[in-house]
Scaffold this active site. Structure first.
Site, PDB file in Angstrom:
ATOM      1  N   LYS A  45       0.799  -1.226   0.000  1.00 38.92           N
ATOM      2  CA  LYS A  45       0.000   0.000   0.000  1.00 38.92           C
ATOM      3  C   LYS A  45       0.840   1.288   0.000  1.00 38.92           C
ATOM      4  CE  LYS A  45      -3.151  -1.315  -0.608  1.00 38.92           C
ATOM      5  NZ  LYS A  45      -3.274  -2.084  -1.903  1.00 38.92           N
ATOM      6  N   HIS A 100       7.605  -7.450  -1.726  1.00 42.24           N
ATOM      7  CA  HIS A 100       7.429  -6.886  -0.384  1.00 42.24           C
ATOM      8  C   HIS A 100       8.425  -7.528   0.590  1.00 42.24           C
ATOM      9  CE1 HIS A 100       3.843  -4.867  -1.623  1.00 42.24           C
ATOM     10  NE2 HIS A 100       3.046  -5.895  -1.591  1.00 42.24           N
ATOM     11  N   THR A 220      -0.530   9.314 -13.850  1.00 41.25           N
ATOM     12  CA  THR A 220      -1.319  10.008 -12.829  1.00 41.25           C
ATOM     13  C   THR A 220      -2.416   9.060 -12.342  1.00 41.25           C
ATOM     14  OG1 THR A 220      -2.896  10.854 -14.418  1.00 41.25           O
ATOM     15  CG2 THR A 220      -1.009  12.283 -13.909  1.00 41.25           C
ATOM     16  N   GLY A 251      -5.826   7.550  -3.732  1.00 37.72           N
ATOM     17  CA  GLY A 251      -4.560   8.027  -4.284  1.00 37.72           C
ATOM     18  C   GLY A 251      -4.148   9.401  -3.807  1.00 37.72           C
TER      19      GLY A 251
HETATM   20  P1  A3P Z   1      -5.185   4.383  -1.541  1.00 41.32           P
HETATM   21  O1  A3P Z   1      -5.828   3.135  -1.043  1.00 41.32           O
HETATM   22  O2  A3P Z   1      -4.827   5.333  -0.420  1.00 41.32           O
HETATM   23  O3  A3P Z   1      -5.972   5.065  -2.620  1.00 41.32           O
HETATM   24  P2  A3P Z   1       0.156  -0.549  -3.529  1.00 41.32           P
HETATM   25  O4  A3P Z   1       0.203  -0.543  -4.999  1.00 41.32           O
HETATM   26  O5  A3P Z   1       1.508  -0.513  -2.885  1.00 41.32           O
HETATM   27  O6  A3P Z   1      -0.728  -1.621  -3.003  1.00 41.32           O
HETATM   28  O7  A3P Z   1      -0.491   0.844  -3.080  1.00 41.32           O
HETATM   29  C1  A3P Z   1      -1.847   1.127  -3.333  1.00 41.32           C
HETATM   30  C2  A3P Z   1      -2.104   2.595  -3.076  1.00 41.32           C
HETATM   31  O8  A3P Z   1      -1.456   3.377  -4.114  1.00 41.32           O
HETATM   32  C3  A3P Z   1      -3.601   2.922  -3.148  1.00 41.32           C
HETATM   33  O9  A3P Z   1      -3.781   3.983  -2.201  1.00 41.32           O
HETATM   34  C4  A3P Z   1      -3.722   3.396  -4.592  1.00 41.32           C
HETATM   35  O10 A3P Z   1      -4.863   4.177  -4.849  1.00 41.32           O
HETATM   36  C5  A3P Z   1      -2.442   4.222  -4.712  1.00 41.32           C
HETATM   37  N1  A3P Z   1      -2.076   4.521  -6.107  1.00 41.32           N
HETATM   38  C6  A3P Z   1      -1.991   3.693  -7.154  1.00 41.32           C
HETATM   39  N2  A3P Z   1      -1.689   4.369  -8.278  1.00 41.32           N
HETATM   40  C7  A3P Z   1      -1.585   5.673  -7.929  1.00 41.32           C
HETATM   41  C8  A3P Z   1      -1.303   6.881  -8.656  1.00 41.32           C
HETATM   42  N3  A3P Z   1      -1.094   6.894  -9.968  1.00 41.32           N
HETATM   43  N4  A3P Z   1      -1.273   8.039  -7.961  1.00 41.32           N
HETATM   44  C9  A3P Z   1      -1.499   8.053  -6.629  1.00 41.32           C
HETATM   45  N5  A3P Z   1      -1.784   6.961  -5.893  1.00 41.32           N
HETATM   46  C10 A3P Z   1      -1.824   5.774  -6.543  1.00 41.32           C
END
Ligand code: A3P
Length: 291
Positions: A45, A100, A220, A251
């Site tokens: 995350k 991870h 984005t 995001g």
């Molecule tokens: P949120 O749940 O706060 O929206 P991971 O890929 O490590 O599992 O992380 C997931 C998090 O990264 C999610 O956060 C997701 O929405 C966010 N995320 C993915 N792509 C993104 C982007 N282009 N810009 C900003 N946040 C992004």
């Protein structure tokens, strides 16, 4: 409350999701590294899929200009969760993996500074909140409906891959052993172009101004939400999301304020903030904070 064995197992002190096995994880220390390999390394995350998408756009012209229709997960698979049963030795170079793993379980050769690691971290309150929502969406994560209970599990490191603090501290304090670039989710959010340029420079890839613009445009949050190759709408391995959730959820920086009470935030600070002082990074807790 311990996490359920139905969803996790422990290997060398770290929790893993059940879509891998202790035997397979054990083989990874001997995983053969090629010098051009790149490992996107994160605590869950923290922006893994975002960074996967950026790397894919930087490296693959066919992704950047839309002439190829390959899912990011197929271009950049998970090291310890080989859900697709892919032949990792046969991937085109440079191979890029997401992982991870804590610093002490990664392929041994990385410690000889072969290959490159991009480590992305995110402020832990947003990590925890994102993880809480993810557990309600991802079919093979244990859903803990009560947020307070989830927080206690997170603070006790009783989620995969165990303690957030240990993960981040481990990687930062062993940085000298690896060829590693550190980024934060918040700096990517604040200035995506600079982050893309840092990555290009780290992996030795020269892109024209227009190509960099194209990467930034397609990385984005809004673009990724629309891009089926990048947004995990179709989960790997035929997994079906629970509750109609979305992987690309909010995001943003500071979403934790929308769910954590003052008391929960204070409890969190009590457990983590003092220990975080030893980290060489300063996290941004709110989108409006100066960086
Ligand atoms: P949120 O749940 O706060 O929206 P991971 O890929 O490590 O599992 O992380 C997931 C998090 O990264 C999610 O956060 C997701 O929405 C966010 N995320 C993915 N792509 C993104 C982007 N282009 N810009 C900003 N946040 C992004």
């Amino acid at each position: 409350m311990e996490p359920s064995k139905e969803y996790v197992f422990k290997y060398k002190g770290v929790y893993f999701g059940v879509n891998t096995s202790p035997e397979y994880v054990a083989t990874l220390e001997d995983f053969e590294i090629k010098d051009s390999d790149i490992f996107i390394t994160t605590y869950p995350k923290s922006g893994t899929v975002w960074t996967q998408n950026i790397l894919s756009l930087i490296i693959h012209e066919g992704h950047r200009n839309g002439t190829e229709n390959v899912k990011t997960i197929d271009r950049i698979p998970w090291l310890e969760y080989n859900i697709q049963n892919a032949d990792y030795a046969a991937l085109p170079l440079p191979r890029v993996f997401a992982t991870h793993l804590p610093y002490y379980l990664v392929p041994r050769d990385l410690r000889k500074k072969r290959g490159r690691i991009i480590y992305v971290s995110r402020n832990p309150k947003d990590v925890m909140v994102s993880y809480y929502h993810f557990s309600k969406f991802f079919p093979i994560a244990e859903e803990v409906p009560d947020f307070n209970l989830f927080m206690e599990r997170f603070l006790a490191g009783k989620v995969a891959p165990s303690s957030w603090l240990d993960h981040v501290t481990g990687w930062y304090s062993h940085a000298e052993d690896f060829n590693i670039l550190f980024l934060t989710y918040e700096e990517m959010k604040k200035d995506l172009r600079s982050a893309v340029l840092k990555i290009c420079s780290f992996i030795g890839k020269e892109l024209s101004e227009e190509e960099v613009d194209s990467v930034v445009r397609q990385a984005t949050f809004e673009s990724m939400r629309e891009d089926h190759r990048a947004n995990y709408k179709d989960l790997p391995g035929g997994l079906v999301p629970k509750n109609d959730g979305r992987f690309l959820r909010k995001g943003t920086v500071g979403d934790w304020k929308n769910i954590m009470t003052v008391a929960q935030s204070e409890r969190f600070d009590e457990v983590l903030k003092e220990k975080m002082k030893t980290l060489p990074i300063k996290f941004t807790w709110d989108i409006n904070d100066e960086m």
